[in-house]
Design a protein around this motif. Structure first.
Motif, PDB file in Angstrom:
ATOM      1  N   ALA A 142       0.838  -1.193   0.000  1.00 30.41           N
ATOM      2  CA  ALA A 142       0.000   0.000   0.000  1.00 30.41           C
ATOM      3  C   ALA A 142       0.871   1.241   0.000  1.00 30.41           C
ATOM      4  CB  ALA A 142      -0.907   0.008   1.228  1.00 30.41           C
ATOM      5  N   GLU A 143       0.301   2.305  -0.539  1.00 31.26           N
ATOM      6  CA  GLU A 143       0.950   3.608  -0.419  1.00 31.26           C
ATOM      7  C   GLU A 143       0.331   4.320   0.776  1.00 31.26           C
ATOM      8  OE1 GLU A 143       0.724   6.232  -3.825  1.00 31.26           O
ATOM      9  OE2 GLU A 143       1.917   7.776  -2.812  1.00 31.26           O
ATOM     10  N   ALA A 144       1.181   4.852   1.630  1.00 30.33           N
ATOM     11  CA  ALA A 144       0.703   5.612   2.786  1.00 30.33           C
ATOM     12  C   ALA A 144       0.491   7.060   2.352  1.00 30.33           C
ATOM     13  CB  ALA A 144       1.731   5.542   3.914  1.00 30.33           C
ATOM     14  N   PHE A 155      -2.287  21.215   2.033  1.00 28.24           N
ATOM     15  CA  PHE A 155      -1.371  21.689   3.083  1.00 28.24           C
ATOM     16  C   PHE A 155       0.084  21.286   2.884  1.00 28.24           C
ATOM     17  CE2 PHE A 155      -2.988  17.625   4.627  1.00 28.24           C
ATOM     18  CZ  PHE A 155      -1.868  17.019   5.172  1.00 28.24           C
ATOM     19  N   ILE A 156       0.353  20.285   2.066  1.00 32.20           N
ATOM     20  CA  ILE A 156       1.752  19.879   1.852  1.00 32.20           C
ATOM     21  C   ILE A 156       2.582  21.013   1.216  1.00 32.20           C
ATOM     22  CG2 ILE A 156       3.305  18.300   0.595  1.00 32.20           C
ATOM     23  CD1 ILE A 156       2.191  16.943   3.023  1.00 32.20           C
ATOM     24  N   PRO A 157       2.039  21.725   0.219  1.00 35.72           N
ATOM     25  CA  PRO A 157       2.843  22.813  -0.354  1.00 35.72           C
ATOM     26  C   PRO A 157       3.284  23.842   0.691  1.00 35.72           C
ATOM     27  CG  PRO A 157       1.007  22.316  -1.803  1.00 35.72           C
ATOM     28  CD  PRO A 157       0.790  21.514  -0.539  1.00 35.72           C
ATOM     29  N   LEU A 196       8.027  22.980   7.603  1.00 35.77           N
ATOM     30  CA  LEU A 196       7.388  22.031   8.520  1.00 35.77           C
ATOM     31  C   LEU A 196       7.337  20.616   7.942  1.00 35.77           C
ATOM     32  CD1 LEU A 196       4.489  24.332   9.789  1.00 35.77           C
ATOM     33  CD2 LEU A 196       6.483  23.559  11.090  1.00 35.77           C
ATOM     34  N   ILE A 197       7.593  20.490   6.642  1.00 36.57           N
ATOM     35  CA  ILE A 197       7.515  19.178   5.992  1.00 36.57           C
ATOM     36  C   ILE A 197       8.480  18.178   6.621  1.00 36.57           C
ATOM     37  CG2 ILE A 197       9.209  19.661   4.162  1.00 36.57           C
ATOM     38  CD1 ILE A 197       5.947  17.617   3.765  1.00 36.57           C
ATOM     39  N   GLY A 198       9.597  18.683   7.148  1.00 38.49           N
ATOM     40  CA  GLY A 198      10.572  17.791   7.776  1.00 38.49           C
ATOM     41  C   GLY A 198       9.923  16.995   8.903  1.00 38.49           C
ATOM     42  N   TRP A 257       7.093  12.140  10.972  1.00 39.11           N
ATOM     43  CA  TRP A 257       5.904  11.550  11.597  1.00 39.11           C
ATOM     44  C   TRP A 257       5.348  10.426  10.714  1.00 39.11           C
ATOM     45  CZ3 TRP A 257       1.030  11.049   9.659  1.00 39.11           C
ATOM     46  CH2 TRP A 257       0.056  10.539  10.541  1.00 39.11           C
ATOM     47  N   ALA A 258       5.219  10.701   9.397  1.00 38.68           N
ATOM     48  CA  ALA A 258       4.661   9.702   8.472  1.00 38.68           C
ATOM     49  C   ALA A 258       5.541   8.445   8.449  1.00 38.68           C
ATOM     50  CB  ALA A 258       4.533  10.290   7.062  1.00 38.68           C
ATOM     51  N   LEU A 259       6.838   8.647   8.453  1.00 35.53           N
ATOM     52  CA  LEU A 259       7.769   7.518   8.453  1.00 35.53           C
ATOM     53  C   LEU A 259       7.604   6.676   9.716  1.00 35.53           C
ATOM     54  CD1 LEU A 259      10.251   6.172   7.106  1.00 35.53           C
ATOM     55  CD2 LEU A 259      11.672   7.703   8.500  1.00 35.53           C
ATOM     56  N   VAL A 282       8.127  11.011   0.048  1.00 32.45           N
ATOM     57  CA  VAL A 282       9.166  11.882   0.585  1.00 32.45           C
ATOM     58  C   VAL A 282       9.230  13.126  -0.299  1.00 32.45           C
ATOM     59  CG1 VAL A 282      11.618  12.104   1.109  1.00 32.45           C
ATOM     60  CG2 VAL A 282      10.465   9.903   1.457  1.00 32.45           C
ATOM     61  N   SER A 283       9.078  14.274   0.322  1.00 35.46           N
ATOM     62  CA  SER A 283       9.125  15.532  -0.410  1.00 35.46           C
ATOM     63  C   SER A 283      10.557  15.851  -0.841  1.00 35.46           C
ATOM     64  CB  SER A 283       8.600  16.640   0.497  1.00 35.46           C
ATOM     65  OG  SER A 283       9.036  17.899   0.035  1.00 35.46           O
ATOM     66  N   ALA A 284      10.676  16.525  -1.971  1.00 38.18           N
ATOM     67  CA  ALA A 284      11.996  16.960  -2.443  1.00 38.18           C
ATOM     68  C   ALA A 284      12.705  17.784  -1.377  1.00 38.18           C
ATOM     69  CB  ALA A 284      11.849  17.778  -3.727  1.00 38.18           C
ATOM     70  N   ARG A 322      -9.967   3.250  -3.144  1.00 42.06           N
ATOM     71  CA  ARG A 322      -9.463   4.562  -2.742  1.00 42.06           C
ATOM     72  C   ARG A 322      -8.497   4.361  -1.569  1.00 42.06           C
ATOM     73  NH1 ARG A 322     -12.270   9.265  -4.628  1.00 42.06           N
ATOM     74  NH2 ARG A 322     -13.634   8.481  -6.254  1.00 42.06           N
ATOM     75  N   PRO A 323      -7.734   5.386  -1.220  1.00 41.91           N
ATOM     76  CA  PRO A 323      -6.949   5.282   0.011  1.00 41.91           C
ATOM     77  C   PRO A 323      -7.898   5.078   1.192  1.00 41.91           C
ATOM     78  CG  PRO A 323      -6.270   7.198  -1.298  1.00 41.91           C
ATOM     79  CD  PRO A 323      -7.535   6.682  -1.914  1.00 41.91           C
ATOM     80  N   LEU A 324      -7.547   4.190   2.119  1.00 46.94           N
ATOM     81  CA  LEU A 324      -8.465   3.788   3.177  1.00 46.94           C
ATOM     82  C   LEU A 324      -7.851   3.963   4.561  1.00 46.94           C
ATOM     83  CD1 LEU A 324      -9.479   0.352   1.594  1.00 46.94           C
ATOM     84  CD2 LEU A 324     -10.887   2.440   1.611  1.00 46.94           C
TER      85      LEU A 324
HETATM   86  P1  C2E Z   1       0.883  10.820  -5.049  1.00 45.08           P
HETATM   87  O1  C2E Z   1       2.002  10.364  -4.198  1.00 45.08           O
HETATM   88  O2  C2E Z   1       1.088  10.793  -6.514  1.00 45.08           O
HETATM   89  O3  C2E Z   1      -0.357   9.934  -4.612  1.00 45.08           O
HETATM   90  C1  C2E Z   1      -1.363   9.493  -5.479  1.00 45.08           C
HETATM   91  C2  C2E Z   1      -2.582  10.389  -5.420  1.00 45.08           C
HETATM   92  O4  C2E Z   1      -3.512   9.961  -6.419  1.00 45.08           O
HETATM   93  C3  C2E Z   1      -3.323  10.288  -4.094  1.00 45.08           C
HETATM   94  O5  C2E Z   1      -3.913  11.552  -3.823  1.00 45.08           O
HETATM   95  C4  C2E Z   1      -4.411   9.263  -4.411  1.00 45.08           C
HETATM   96  O6  C2E Z   1      -5.538   9.371  -3.584  1.00 45.08           O
HETATM   97  C5  C2E Z   1      -4.747   9.652  -5.837  1.00 45.08           C
HETATM   98  N1  C2E Z   1      -5.331   8.535  -6.570  1.00 45.08           N
HETATM   99  C6  C2E Z   1      -5.130   7.213  -6.375  1.00 45.08           C
HETATM  100  N2  C2E Z   1      -5.813   6.460  -7.252  1.00 45.08           N
HETATM  101  C7  C2E Z   1      -6.473   7.328  -8.052  1.00 45.08           C
HETATM  102  C8  C2E Z   1      -7.376   7.155  -9.156  1.00 45.08           C
HETATM  103  O7  C2E Z   1      -7.684   6.055  -9.600  1.00 45.08           O
HETATM  104  N3  C2E Z   1      -7.844   8.299  -9.735  1.00 45.08           N
HETATM  105  C9  C2E Z   1      -7.521   9.534  -9.271  1.00 45.08           C
HETATM  106  N4  C2E Z   1      -8.034  10.595  -9.892  1.00 45.08           N
HETATM  107  N5  C2E Z   1      -6.678   9.733  -8.219  1.00 45.08           N
HETATM  108  C10 C2E Z   1      -6.165   8.642  -7.621  1.00 45.08           C
HETATM  109  P2  C2E Z   1      -3.821  12.219  -2.376  1.00 45.08           P
HETATM  110  O8  C2E Z   1      -3.934  11.176  -1.316  1.00 45.08           O
HETATM  111  O9  C2E Z   1      -4.759  13.364  -2.348  1.00 45.08           O
HETATM  112  O10 C2E Z   1      -2.325  12.743  -2.330  1.00 45.08           O
HETATM  113  C11 C2E Z   1      -1.899  13.757  -3.187  1.00 45.08           C
HETATM  114  C12 C2E Z   1      -0.413  13.951  -3.101  1.00 45.08           C
HETATM  115  O11 C2E Z   1      -0.009  14.447  -1.827  1.00 45.08           O
HETATM  116  C13 C2E Z   1       0.390  12.679  -3.289  1.00 45.08           C
HETATM  117  O12 C2E Z   1       0.463  12.325  -4.648  1.00 45.08           O
HETATM  118  C14 C2E Z   1       1.719  13.091  -2.694  1.00 45.08           C
HETATM  119  O13 C2E Z   1       2.476  13.817  -3.646  1.00 45.08           O
HETATM  120  C15 C2E Z   1       1.301  14.021  -1.570  1.00 45.08           C
HETATM  121  N6  C2E Z   1       1.382  13.311  -0.287  1.00 45.08           N
HETATM  122  C16 C2E Z   1       0.507  12.478   0.288  1.00 45.08           C
HETATM  123  N7  C2E Z   1       0.951  12.025   1.482  1.00 45.08           N
HETATM  124  C17 C2E Z   1       2.164  12.578   1.662  1.00 45.08           C
HETATM  125  C18 C2E Z   1       3.160  12.503   2.711  1.00 45.08           C
HETATM  126  O14 C2E Z   1       3.039  11.787   3.717  1.00 45.08           O
HETATM  127  N8  C2E Z   1       4.294  13.259   2.534  1.00 45.08           N
HETATM  128  C19 C2E Z   1       4.490  14.039   1.411  1.00 45.08           C
HETATM  129  N9  C2E Z   1       5.621  14.734   1.304  1.00 45.08           N
HETATM  130  N10 C2E Z   1       3.588  14.107   0.420  1.00 45.08           N
HETATM  131  C20 C2E Z   1       2.436  13.406   0.543  1.00 45.08           C
END
Ligand code: C2E
Ligand code: MG
Ligand code: MG
Ligand code: MG
Length: 286
Positions: free
Chosen positions: A58-60, A77-79, A86-88, A93-95, A118-120, A262-264
């Motif tokens: 799974a992707e977290a 809020f990530i941007p 604060l992303i650090g 925390w996520a890790l 992981v953010s750039a 969907r993410p769950l």
């Molecule tokens: P990402 O890493 O590219 O994650 C995939 C995004 O696509 C997720 O949006 C997911 O819910 C969405 N997605 C998955 N399947 C589908 C689908 O079939 N159709 C569509 N339209 N979308 C789908 P989410 O969860 O809103 O996350 C958005 C972005 O936020 C992520 O893109 C990632 O870049 C960032 N993100 C999420 N969690 C973290 C985190 O813990 N740390 C950091 N730095 N960034 C995070």
């Protein structure tokens, strides 16, 4: 620009700008509170193996359980977390939470991996390799079960230290995935210079493969290229059975998207896991 508008004072008191700055400041202080009060939560989106018909991991994905606004998606809020530094803390925390989850799975003999974004901005100093190693060790996580998703942009910045960060992490056995592949300034030469374990084809390319011949050709080319480099491919944004059928035909092994789930929240993820064999069997009948 200030001069064009007739002086510094006018721009300084621009009410819209002032409002934007105030909102930003407010959101930033709310983010600090969120870190302090543990308002974040990880959701888990299943990743499936289209060859073996199994759930592999799974992707977290982070969400913010805001006391008034409800569940806030990461794009909201990530941007700002990145810009404000604060992303650090949020990333650590996520890790930590992902590692705890992996430890639970290990105790229950559940063999799934997790990938963490992981953010750039976290590379290289926000997430030192030693911190990753220490966190995994403390929770007893096998490195192979904890993957890190980075974006192509990372490969553009500060060549030397990024390369070092990557190679340290991969040497210890932590897989590195290149996220949103195709949306950045990707160049094939980066893939040669920076070894990664998997590419995740961005959902914007997958979306129209059934109707758009050039998108289909592009996805096919990415898969073929990855194969020749010995890199696995995950297709993102798999939304229907036709996507699954086409991707299977192109030799794409792994997939993730709303078609499966969907993410769950973690409990729903467990329920999904119990249903997955049936769901995957049904996709083969198409
Ligand atoms: P990402 O890493 O590219 O994650 C995939 C995004 O696509 C997720 O949006 C997911 O819910 C969405 N997605 C998955 N399947 C589908 C689908 O079939 N159709 C569509 N339209 N979308 C789908 P989410 O969860 O809103 O996350 C958005 C972005 O936020 C992520 O893109 C990632 O870049 C960032 N993100 C999420 N969690 C973290 C985190 O813990 N740390 C950091 N730095 N960034 C995070
Ligand atoms: Mg990702
Ligand atoms: Mg992605
Ligand atoms: Mg993305």
């Amino acid at each position: 620009h200030a001069k064009d508008k007739g002086g510094n004072l006018i721009q300084f008191f621009d009410p819209l700008l002032a409002l934007a700055i105030e909102e930003r400041r407010h959101l930033e202080s709310e983010l600090r509170r969120a870190i302090r009060e543990h308002e974040f939560v990880l959701y888990y989106q299943p990743i499936v193996d289209l060859v073996e018909d199994t759930l592999v991991g799974a992707e977290a994905l982070i969400r913010w359980r805001h006391p008034e606004r409800g569940l806030v998606p990461p794009d909201d809020f990530i941007p700002l977390a990145e810009e404000s530094g604060l992303i650090g803390e949020i990333g650590l925390w996520a890790l930590e939470v992902a590692s705890e989850q992996l430890a639970k799975w290990r105790a229950q003999a559940i063999q799934l991996y997790l990938s963490v974004n992981v953010s750039a901005r976290q590379i290289p100093d926000g997430l030192p390799p030693e911190t990753l190693f220490e966190t995994a060790r403390r929770h007893g996580c096998a490195p192979q079960s904890l993957a890190l998703e980075i974006t192509e942009g990372v490969l553009l910045s500060d060549f030397g230290s990024t390369a070092q960060w990557l190679s340290k992490i991969r040497e210890q056995g932590f897989p590195v995935y290149l996220d949103d592949f195709g949306t950045g300034y990707s160049s094939l030469s980066y893939l040669k210079r920076f070894a990664v374990d998997r590419l995740k084809i961005d959902k914007s390319f997958v979306r129209d493969i059934a109707t758009n011949a050039s998108d289909r050709a592009l996805v096919e080319a990415i898969i073929a290229m990855a194969k020749s480099l010995g890199i696995e491919v995950v297709a993102e944004g798999v939304e229907d059975a036709e996507h699954v059928r086409l991707l299977r035909g192109m030799g794409c092994r792994y997939a993730q998207g709303y078609f499966f789930s969907r993410p769950l929240p973690i409990d729903a993820f467990y329920a999904f896991r119990d249903r997955i064999p049936l769901l995957l069997r049904n996709t083969e009948e198409h």
